[in-house]
Design a protein around this motif. Sequence first.
Motif, short mmCIF file in Angstrom:
data_model
loop_
_atom_site.label_atom_id
_atom_site.label_comp_id
_atom_site.label_asym_id
_atom_site.label_seq_id
_atom_site.Cartn_x
_atom_site.Cartn_y
_atom_site.Cartn_z
N ARG A 37 -0.29 9.14 -11.29
CA ARG A 37 1.08 9.47 -10.90
C ARG A 37 2.05 8.42 -11.40
O ARG A 37 1.97 7.24 -11.03
CB ARG A 37 1.17 9.59 -9.38
CG ARG A 37 0.55 10.85 -8.81
CD ARG A 37 0.57 10.84 -7.31
NE ARG A 37 1.91 10.55 -6.77
CZ ARG A 37 2.14 10.39 -5.47
NH1 ARG A 37 1.14 10.48 -4.59
NH2 ARG A 37 3.37 10.12 -5.04
N LYS A 38 3.00 8.84 -12.22
CA LYS A 38 3.95 7.90 -12.80
C LYS A 38 4.93 7.34 -11.78
O LYS A 38 5.43 6.22 -11.93
CB LYS A 38 4.70 8.54 -13.97
CG LYS A 38 5.46 9.81 -13.66
CD LYS A 38 6.10 10.36 -14.92
CE LYS A 38 6.87 11.65 -14.65
NZ LYS A 38 5.96 12.75 -14.22
N ASP A 39 5.22 8.12 -10.71
CA ASP A 39 6.15 7.61 -9.69
C ASP A 39 5.56 6.41 -8.95
O ASP A 39 6.27 5.44 -8.63
CB ASP A 39 6.52 8.72 -8.70
CG ASP A 39 5.30 9.28 -7.97
OD1 ASP A 39 4.29 9.56 -8.64
OD2 ASP A 39 5.37 9.43 -6.74
N MET A 40 4.25 6.44 -8.70
CA MET A 40 3.60 5.32 -8.05
C MET A 40 3.50 4.11 -8.98
O MET A 40 3.62 2.96 -8.56
CB MET A 40 2.20 5.72 -7.56
CG MET A 40 2.20 6.73 -6.43
SD MET A 40 0.54 7.09 -5.81
CE MET A 40 0.09 5.51 -5.08
N ILE A 41 3.30 4.39 -10.27
CA ILE A 41 3.24 3.29 -11.25
C ILE A 41 4.59 2.59 -11.33
O ILE A 41 4.68 1.36 -11.34
CB ILE A 41 2.83 3.83 -12.63
CG1 ILE A 41 1.42 4.42 -12.58
CG2 ILE A 41 2.91 2.72 -13.68
CD1 ILE A 41 0.98 5.08 -13.87
N LYS A 42 5.67 3.38 -11.33
CA LYS A 42 7.01 2.81 -11.43
C LYS A 42 7.34 1.93 -10.22
O LYS A 42 8.10 0.96 -10.34
CB LYS A 42 8.05 3.92 -11.56
CG LYS A 42 8.01 4.67 -12.88
CD LYS A 42 9.02 5.81 -12.87
CE LYS A 42 9.00 6.59 -14.17
NZ LYS A 42 9.95 7.74 -14.14
N ARG A 43 6.79 2.27 -9.06
CA ARG A 43 7.09 1.51 -7.84
C ARG A 43 6.23 0.26 -7.69
O ARG A 43 6.42 -0.51 -6.75
CB ARG A 43 6.91 2.40 -6.60
CG ARG A 43 7.91 3.54 -6.51
CD ARG A 43 7.94 4.10 -5.09
NE ARG A 43 6.64 4.59 -4.65
CZ ARG A 43 6.23 5.84 -4.78
NH1 ARG A 43 7.02 6.74 -5.36
NH2 ARG A 43 5.05 6.21 -4.34
N THR A 44 5.30 0.06 -8.60
CA THR A 44 4.41 -1.10 -8.51
C THR A 44 5.18 -2.39 -8.82
O THR A 44 5.77 -2.52 -9.89
CB THR A 44 3.23 -0.97 -9.50
OG1 THR A 44 2.57 0.28 -9.27
CG2 THR A 44 2.24 -2.10 -9.31
N LEU A 87 -0.84 -5.90 -11.36
CA LEU A 87 -1.24 -4.54 -10.99
C LEU A 87 -0.50 -3.51 -11.84
O LEU A 87 -1.07 -2.50 -12.26
CB LEU A 87 -0.97 -4.29 -9.50
CG LEU A 87 -1.40 -2.92 -8.95
CD1 LEU A 87 -2.89 -2.67 -9.20
CD2 LEU A 87 -1.09 -2.82 -7.46
N ARG A 88 0.79 -3.77 -12.12
CA ARG A 88 1.56 -2.86 -12.98
C ARG A 88 0.95 -2.82 -14.38
O ARG A 88 0.84 -1.76 -15.00
CB ARG A 88 3.02 -3.31 -13.05
CG ARG A 88 3.90 -2.47 -13.99
CD ARG A 88 3.99 -1.02 -13.53
NE ARG A 88 4.62 -0.16 -14.51
CZ ARG A 88 5.91 0.17 -14.52
NH1 ARG A 88 6.73 -0.31 -13.59
NH2 ARG A 88 6.40 0.97 -15.44
N LEU A 89 0.54 -3.98 -14.89
CA LEU A 89 -0.09 -4.04 -16.20
C LEU A 89 -1.39 -3.23 -16.22
O LEU A 89 -1.66 -2.47 -17.16
CB LEU A 89 -0.38 -5.49 -16.58
CG LEU A 89 -1.01 -5.74 -17.94
CD1 LEU A 89 -0.07 -5.29 -19.06
CD2 LEU A 89 -1.37 -7.22 -18.11
N LEU A 90 -2.18 -3.36 -15.16
CA LEU A 90 -3.44 -2.62 -15.05
C LEU A 90 -3.17 -1.12 -15.00
O LEU A 90 -3.84 -0.33 -15.68
CB LEU A 90 -4.19 -3.08 -13.80
CG LEU A 90 -5.56 -2.43 -13.54
CD1 LEU A 90 -6.55 -2.80 -14.64
CD2 LEU A 90 -6.09 -2.86 -12.17
#
Length: 445
Positions: free
Chosen positions: A176-183, A188-191
């Motif tokens: 989910r890209k929305d969860m990635i954007k909120r990281t 963790l964002r890099l992972l």
Amino acid sequence: MRYFWYLTVRQMGFWLTWILIPIVVEIIPAFISAFVLVMKNKHQDREEMPMKLPFITVIVPVYNSEATLYNCVKSIKDSTYPSDLIQVILADNQSTDNSFGEFARAQTDFGLHMQLLKTQKGKANALNASIYQSIGTYIFNIDSDGTLETNALMNMVLKFENNLDISAMTGTILPRKDMIKRTKKFHLRLLRDNEYFEYAQAFLSGRVIESYSDQLFTMSGAFSAFRKATLMKTFMYDTQTLGEDTEMTFQIRDRMKQKVLICTDAIFYIEPIGSLDELYRQRQRWQRGELEVAKDYMGKGAGLKYFFSNFLVRRMMIDHTFIFPKMIWMFASVVLLFLRYSPVILGLSYLIIYGLYVSVSIVNFLCVELLLKKFENERRFYSKLFWVVFCLPLYNFICSWFRLIGSLNESVENKNWNSRGFKEESGNIVKVVKGDVRNLERKRN
């Protein structure tokens, strides 16, 4: 000058032999596959709408899914496929949380044809029990911690209806890209960025190519679909393996000789990886499941002489056997420095191999862009992650280590793959090394 040239050629010759492994096994096939993919997708046929849409069954295995189950069912309700033509079976394999409460809330809010089925523990048991309760022409399996793209069910049904020779399909799985954007945490964002990029390339490049030659290795357990008539002729899901989804793929394609493909425009969104420890456990589980299934299905065709005639032998050689030269190559680099090999030559060799893997990532990037044309938001997000091509080789190298550990654990441990995480096993390694050092010091004294 002659001596320097001789020394350079000799040392580069040694390293070129190692460079040939990824070139022949991975780089060249990747470029050929990309060319095939582009040519086949120049003109895509539109699937025609049938006179009457069939009734379908969506099975959702549930185990402690209180936090995600409602949104999962909501994505079924929000689907463009008519709700009155969907049977939803929630197969609860002994949850200990309030999953039942979320089922009741979803049933009240959405008015779907829903039923809750209590089953034995284990995903395979949940799926098997639900299959016998299903009444749809097509059966879909989706994980309870993910959500469907609104057109996913419709697109997959249309592909079935327009291609009578297809017996089973897997969908495209994307974090989910929305969860990635909120990281917020950088590491963790890099992972998660790397994981998204990996999933996009694995499904919209790798599995598409496998489908063209009817060699899809595994249908994703998160989102797959079957003709019910096909499923009822199988031995059902194997409850004794970690890779029940891979085993089912081999049942249909190898034992029953029926076609299994990927439907690229049927997307299922999953939660992105939560930590390096979770990635470590996940890749070990996948590796060990693949090895179990491959061992059962390769049979007498498991020799090197079958490399070109048996795609499973090629897959196992590339995915598993060639992991070892990669690891040996890394350790050899350190040893050769002590043997006075030129650091410049070693560095240049690393740079060449890194550049080759980056070039493969770029080619796959372009292929994925082509297949995401129908999903503009997804394509735009993916395009912004172009920079990942430069760190993806390192991410894949780390995953190779995790897979190697999974292979080793498969040979010495039982199926309790979830017993130790990355931090625990790393700590155990440190303890062993410290213990060996202390023993050497004692002997010296």
